[in-house]
Motif scaffolding. Sequence first.
Motif, PDB file in Angstrom:
ATOM      1  N   ILE A 177      -8.245  -0.660   3.322  1.00  0.00           N
ATOM      2  CA  ILE A 177      -8.398  -1.451   1.889  1.00  0.00           C
ATOM      3  C   ILE A 177      -8.744  -3.013   1.946  1.00  0.00           C
ATOM      4  O   ILE A 177      -8.246  -3.351   3.035  1.00  0.00           O
ATOM      5  CB  ILE A 177      -7.010  -1.206   1.383  1.00  0.00           C
ATOM      6  CG1 ILE A 177      -6.501   0.303   1.218  1.00  0.00           C
ATOM      7  CG2 ILE A 177      -6.730  -1.926  -0.027  1.00  0.00           C
ATOM      8  CD1 ILE A 177      -5.238   0.535   0.834  1.00  0.00           C
ATOM      9  N   THR A 226       1.410  -3.247  -6.574  1.00  0.00           N
ATOM     10  CA  THR A 226       1.566  -2.127  -5.456  1.00  0.00           C
ATOM     11  C   THR A 226       0.616  -0.978  -6.071  1.00  0.00           C
ATOM     12  O   THR A 226       0.203  -0.623  -7.004  1.00  0.00           O
ATOM     13  CB  THR A 226       2.772  -1.262  -5.854  1.00  0.00           C
ATOM     14  OG1 THR A 226       3.868  -2.369  -5.547  1.00  0.00           O
ATOM     15  CG2 THR A 226       3.111  -0.035  -4.981  1.00  0.00           C
ATOM     16  N   LEU A 270      -6.226  -6.512   4.397  1.00  0.00           N
ATOM     17  CA  LEU A 270      -5.015  -6.355   4.423  1.00  0.00           C
ATOM     18  C   LEU A 270      -4.185  -6.425   5.997  1.00  0.00           C
ATOM     19  O   LEU A 270      -4.986  -6.256   6.894  1.00  0.00           O
ATOM     20  CB  LEU A 270      -4.355  -4.962   3.949  1.00  0.00           C
ATOM     21  CG  LEU A 270      -4.767  -4.730   2.240  1.00  0.00           C
ATOM     22  CD1 LEU A 270      -3.906  -3.764   1.653  1.00  0.00           C
ATOM     23  CD2 LEU A 270      -4.466  -6.177   1.273  1.00  0.00           C
ATOM     24  N   ALA A 322      -5.093   3.972   4.797  1.00  0.00           N
ATOM     25  CA  ALA A 322      -4.410   2.932   5.598  1.00  0.00           C
ATOM     26  C   ALA A 322      -4.585   1.559   5.354  1.00  0.00           C
ATOM     27  O   ALA A 322      -5.661   1.229   4.543  1.00  0.00           O
ATOM     28  CB  ALA A 322      -4.546   3.176   7.170  1.00  0.00           C
ATOM     29  N   ASN A 323      -3.888   0.596   5.680  1.00  0.00           N
ATOM     30  CA  ASN A 323      -4.077  -0.770   5.249  1.00  0.00           C
ATOM     31  C   ASN A 323      -5.701  -1.155   5.575  1.00  0.00           C
ATOM     32  O   ASN A 323      -6.383  -1.914   5.193  1.00  0.00           O
ATOM     33  CB  ASN A 323      -2.950  -1.676   5.805  1.00  0.00           C
ATOM     34  CG  ASN A 323      -1.727  -1.756   5.074  1.00  0.00           C
ATOM     35  OD1 ASN A 323      -1.615  -0.802   3.987  1.00  0.00           O
ATOM     36  ND2 ASN A 323      -0.981  -2.765   5.298  1.00  0.00           N
ATOM     37  N   THR A 324      -5.976  -0.611   6.958  1.00  0.00           N
ATOM     38  CA  THR A 324      -7.112  -1.030   7.363  1.00  0.00           C
ATOM     39  C   THR A 324      -8.240  -0.593   6.422  1.00  0.00           C
ATOM     40  O   THR A 324      -9.594  -0.855   6.962  1.00  0.00           O
ATOM     41  CB  THR A 324      -7.260  -0.404   8.870  1.00  0.00           C
ATOM     42  OG1 THR A 324      -7.192   0.780   9.032  1.00  0.00           O
ATOM     43  CG2 THR A 324      -6.387  -1.118   9.864  1.00  0.00           C
ATOM     44  N   PRO A 347       3.620  -5.047   4.163  1.00  0.00           N
ATOM     45  CA  PRO A 347       2.994  -5.691   3.100  1.00  0.00           C
ATOM     46  C   PRO A 347       1.927  -6.815   3.546  1.00  0.00           C
ATOM     47  O   PRO A 347       2.264  -7.155   4.535  1.00  0.00           O
ATOM     48  CB  PRO A 347       4.247  -6.301   2.436  1.00  0.00           C
ATOM     49  CG  PRO A 347       5.132  -5.242   2.764  1.00  0.00           C
ATOM     50  CD  PRO A 347       5.063  -4.896   4.331  1.00  0.00           C
ATOM     51  N   THR A 348       1.197  -7.334   2.506  1.00  0.00           N
ATOM     52  CA  THR A 348       0.425  -8.623   2.949  1.00  0.00           C
ATOM     53  C   THR A 348       0.674  -9.649   1.593  1.00  0.00           C
ATOM     54  O   THR A 348       0.844  -9.043   0.453  1.00  0.00           O
ATOM     55  CB  THR A 348      -0.988  -8.168   2.614  1.00  0.00           C
ATOM     56  OG1 THR A 348      -1.260  -7.121   3.700  1.00  0.00           O
ATOM     57  CG2 THR A 348      -2.052  -9.425   3.077  1.00  0.00           C
ATOM     58  N   ASN A 383       0.887  -1.246   0.047  1.00  0.00           N
ATOM     59  CA  ASN A 383      -0.095  -0.237  -0.065  1.00  0.00           C
ATOM     60  C   ASN A 383       0.959   1.387  -0.084  1.00  0.00           C
ATOM     61  O   ASN A 383       1.419   1.630   0.964  1.00  0.00           O
ATOM     62  CB  ASN A 383      -0.929  -0.017   1.282  1.00  0.00           C
ATOM     63  CG  ASN A 383      -1.670   1.372   1.487  1.00  0.00           C
ATOM     64  OD1 ASN A 383      -1.956   2.105   0.380  1.00  0.00           O
ATOM     65  ND2 ASN A 383      -2.347   1.564   2.404  1.00  0.00           N
ATOM     66  N   SER A 405      -0.466  -3.413   9.079  1.00  0.00           N
ATOM     67  CA  SER A 405       0.482  -2.455   8.491  1.00  0.00           C
ATOM     68  C   SER A 405       1.437  -3.328   7.625  1.00  0.00           C
ATOM     69  O   SER A 405       1.887  -4.417   7.767  1.00  0.00           O
ATOM     70  CB  SER A 405       1.227  -1.847   9.532  1.00  0.00           C
ATOM     71  OG  SER A 405       1.935  -2.672  10.433  1.00  0.00           O
TER      72      SER A 405
END
Length: 389
Positions: free
Chosen positions: A51, A381, A94, A47-49, A99-100, A41, A97
């Motif tokens: 997405i 990405t 995701l 934020a990742n949360t 990468p996933t 991300n 925080s």
Amino acid sequence: MVSRRAILGGAIAAGIGGPLAVSALFSAAQAADGLPVTVVNNTGRFANTEIFMYIVGTDPASGQQGFVRSSARLTPAQLSDNGPDGFADLAIPLAASGPTTVVLPKMSGRIYFSVNDKIKFKVVPDGAGRPALQFPAGWVASDPSFPVLHDCVEFTFSDAGMFCNTTMVDMFSIPMSITLTGAKTQIAGALVDGGRDKIFAALRAVPEFARLVVGDNLRVIAPGHGIEAGLFPSTFYDSYIDAVWARYRTTDLRITANGRVFTGRVTGDQLVFDAGVAPFRKPTTKDVFFCDGALAAPNDGVTGPVAAMLGAGFNRATLLDSPDQPVGDPARFYQGAVANRYSAAMHASSVDGKAYGFAFDDVVDFASFIQDTAPTGMTVTLTPFGSSG
């Protein structure tokens, strides 16, 4: 070479449970069973949360549609996947925080992302009565996911390797790029700095294309879908089509495809080629943008490749520029008042000049498509949004 058209042919056949913890999706020991796909991300805004990720598609062996819920496994879709609200929650959140990473099984399909809300997939019976997924249609105002910011990449992962692309054929919303590692490292879909803003600004500056921008830069839809929605003139290409038909009534059109030269002329209201190519009736503006209808490309190795060259020539507005097609110099693309400005905007904002602005954009290798016969990993990405949207 497997093009986007081949990817879609194996992946999305229909009109297309609960969230899975990311930690359950990947371990190093499982990598041999599939291809690790890492999501990064870099939006700079979300934020990742905020997405959500979705992996949906088709089992190449059975043709059954499904989704990824556990590592390297495609779960067949079932009508019971629809919840009380009538939709199937296929979202993969995701990591909190960083990468996933997800292990991708052998399949053809799409990796979707949505922001701030979930895409509303639905499982429905297909024409044969088998469960199939209804995919979001961001160009249809009545679609339940229309208000949701979302986009996707496409892929086929098989014993032959990984074939993948970023696509704007239907719409553009979330800027993203693909990095594919294997025999070499390749990148597709990366935009220039401020690329998302540049795309919206370019299209808003052209009256016919400005209405394709949805809301406050939520997305822009492709002109073919704009015609269907009553947002784009259905006669936009008509004068150019008429001029092409008039020119090649008295001049040979030579198309080189698969190492052969096919020669055609307009006879009556059809463009007729030699060497076994089926004749082409005069296309409509909608046919041009969709590369379908009169420009449909059968998978026959003869008529299909010629149709692809014609579709590219119309969209890039090169058919009046030269009787020898395809034209390979991008400086000659999208010139004049009648051209696919939507596709032009996508290419102009791409780092390498490549994009999938229309279905035959793979002609002479200008599509945001990459492949590797021995892939070791893939990274998607989500790139910076810029100031808009």
